[in-house]
Design an enzyme around this catalytic site. Sequence first.
Site, PDB file in Angstrom:
ATOM      1  N   THR A  30       0.703  -1.286   0.019  1.00  0.00           N
ATOM      2  CA  THR A  30      -0.030  -0.017  -0.023  1.00  0.00           C
ATOM      3  C   THR A  30       0.877   1.435  -0.120  1.00  0.00           C
ATOM      4  O   THR A  30       0.433   2.447  -0.291  1.00  0.00           O
ATOM      5  CB  THR A  30      -0.967  -0.041   1.125  1.00  0.00           C
ATOM      6  OG1 THR A  30      -0.253  -0.326   2.382  1.00  0.00           O
ATOM      7  CG2 THR A  30      -2.215  -0.851   0.964  1.00  0.00           C
ATOM      8  N   GLY A  39      17.792  -9.832   5.216  1.00  0.00           N
ATOM      9  CA  GLY A  39      16.933 -10.561   4.110  1.00  0.00           C
ATOM     10  C   GLY A  39      15.848 -11.454   4.892  1.00  0.00           C
ATOM     11  O   GLY A  39      15.204 -12.058   4.175  1.00  0.00           O
ATOM     12  N   ASP A  80       9.553   1.546   5.593  1.00  0.00           N
ATOM     13  CA  ASP A  80      10.804   0.918   6.398  1.00  0.00           C
ATOM     14  C   ASP A  80      11.428   2.269   7.009  1.00  0.00           C
ATOM     15  O   ASP A  80      11.904   2.056   8.391  1.00  0.00           O
ATOM     16  CB  ASP A  80      11.667   0.309   5.420  1.00  0.00           C
ATOM     17  CG  ASP A  80      11.193  -0.909   4.817  1.00  0.00           C
ATOM     18  OD1 ASP A  80       9.939  -1.212   4.916  1.00  0.00           O
ATOM     19  OD2 ASP A  80      12.045  -1.788   3.916  1.00  0.00           O
TER      20      ASP A  80
HETATM   21  P1  ADP Z   1      16.523  -6.584   4.340  1.00  0.00           P
HETATM   22  O1  ADP Z   1      15.316  -7.229   4.163  1.00  0.00           O
HETATM   23  O2  ADP Z   1      17.025  -7.078   5.655  1.00  0.00           O
HETATM   24  O3  ADP Z   1      16.358  -5.076   4.470  1.00  0.00           O
HETATM   25  P2  ADP Z   1      17.831  -6.062   2.099  1.00  0.00           P
HETATM   26  O4  ADP Z   1      18.188  -6.652   0.675  1.00  0.00           O
HETATM   27  O5  ADP Z   1      16.981  -4.691   1.664  1.00  0.00           O
HETATM   28  O6  ADP Z   1      17.274  -6.851   2.893  1.00  0.00           O
HETATM   29  O7  ADP Z   1      19.145  -5.363   2.576  1.00  0.00           O
HETATM   30  C1  ADP Z   1      20.012  -6.194   3.033  1.00  0.00           C
HETATM   31  C2  ADP Z   1      21.597  -5.734   2.659  1.00  0.00           C
HETATM   32  O8  ADP Z   1      21.784  -4.559   3.579  1.00  0.00           O
HETATM   33  C3  ADP Z   1      22.618  -6.616   2.783  1.00  0.00           C
HETATM   34  O9  ADP Z   1      22.863  -7.348   1.573  1.00  0.00           O
HETATM   35  C4  ADP Z   1      23.743  -5.643   3.107  1.00  0.00           C
HETATM   36  O10 ADP Z   1      24.223  -4.975   1.791  1.00  0.00           O
HETATM   37  C5  ADP Z   1      23.026  -4.488   3.800  1.00  0.00           C
HETATM   38  N1  ADP Z   1      23.310  -4.689   5.269  1.00  0.00           N
HETATM   39  C6  ADP Z   1      22.387  -5.096   6.171  1.00  0.00           C
HETATM   40  N2  ADP Z   1      22.943  -5.279   7.603  1.00  0.00           N
HETATM   41  C7  ADP Z   1      24.146  -5.051   7.268  1.00  0.00           C
HETATM   42  C8  ADP Z   1      25.254  -4.746   8.112  1.00  0.00           C
HETATM   43  N3  ADP Z   1      25.251  -5.337   9.401  1.00  0.00           N
HETATM   44  N4  ADP Z   1      26.560  -4.465   7.615  1.00  0.00           N
HETATM   45  C9  ADP Z   1      26.630  -4.106   6.425  1.00  0.00           C
HETATM   46  N5  ADP Z   1      25.589  -4.000   5.616  1.00  0.00           N
HETATM   47  C10 ADP Z   1      24.670  -4.575   5.879  1.00  0.00           C
HETATM   48 MG    MG Z   2      15.577  -3.847   2.910  1.00  0.00          MG
END
Ligand code: ADP
Ligand code: MG
Length: 386
Positions: free
Chosen positions: A36, A126, A176
């Site tokens: 939404t 993720g 988010d």
């Molecule tokens: P989510 O649903 O968890 O937001 P995304 O694919 O949107 O998944 O984001 C995940 C990405 O964010 C990771 O692949 C990495 O690039 C970055 N990320 C998340 N947590 C960390 C962290 N602790 N340190 C570095 N990068 C991070």
């Molecule tokens: Mg994300």
Amino acid sequence: MSGHEPAAALFADRFGGEPDGLWRAPGRVNLIGEHTDYNDGFVLPFAIDRAAHVAVALREDRTVRIASTFEGGDTIETTLDDIADRRFSGWSAYPFGVVWAFGEAGTDLAAVRGFDLAVDSDVPVGAGLSSSAAIEMATAVALNDLWEVGADRAALARIGRRAENVAVGAPTGIMDQAASVFGEADAAVFLDCRTIEVEQVPLGFAAAGLALLVVDTKVEHAHATGGYRDRREACERAAKELGVPALRDVALTDLPDAEQRLDPVTFRRVRHIVTEDARVLRSVEALKEHHTAAFGALMYESHASMRDDFEISVPELDTVVEVARSRGAVGARMTGGGFGGSAIALLPADEADALAEAVVAAFAERGYREPASFRVVPAAGAGRLA
Ligand code: ADP
Ligand code: MG
């Protein structure tokens, strides 16, 4: 700075000395209101008790260095000028994207100082809990303080969203980032995605003896990004055909007319968005009146709508919801963009472990990958810790 603070410890290890401060920004879970946000509609996420922490110090020069405890990553070094030219990739795109977005929003990147930043996060990556927004908003609140930008929380959420859109190239909405900055303990963030108006809605789950369980199905579909884009485009096309700025402007009573004007698939996409917006509004009312059962029923309805009308569920997510329902959970639904990721269940706290085990058993029986379950608690939004 606390010796138990991994971000400060990483800072000392990589950069030496003490940071200027420590900031925190949480991940989020969406209670209801899926897809939404980019339709100018309503969402109801809450900030969770898992967060990214950043330890940051300004430098005298224009160098920017970042490091993360995540996957033993190397220190990444660049300059404010490279960031202003959008030269960044990999995970650094999240913090650097925030720097770039400050520039786009009016901060003069030629006039600010570089910085060293160390991040540690316990938001699972993720799992649909927005580890990306946690990194973005932790970086954003830190730089807002250190550079004395004076941006308010809505402006910071917009900066985080721009970073996400530019960094990942995903046309995601603002949910988010808004959840991460506007969260409060024991409350959900009711967000009007058109106006970015926010109202914190007290939840009282703990007082009612309830827990929110997240089940990460570990399903990651290759077409998740494509599927998201496809749904988004269908919504935009439908709004155009119906002559409205966004599907938020279609009322429940307009649906019979929309059915006449749209092809059957597009109509079902529209029906999900329109009924989902209505469910968010009804959820807010139900929660304010402590009608948890009514809210739970809306969660189940939301799931059915995503499964049947928006077609973004997968068998694993449906299984979680089925098992939750069969065990008498108050409510359950998939959460996040769909095509995998997590489902949530609201249920008596003392039954959460048993549900988690029942889901593991059901997955094993059906030959699915083993899922991971954990409880989340509504927690405070982004801010300075030290
Ligand atoms: P989510 O649903 O968890 O937001 P995304 O694919 O949107 O998944 O984001 C995940 C990405 O964010 C990771 O692949 C990495 O690039 C970055 N990320 C998340 N947590 C960390 C962290 N602790 N340190 C570095 N990068 C991070
Ligand atoms: Mg994300």
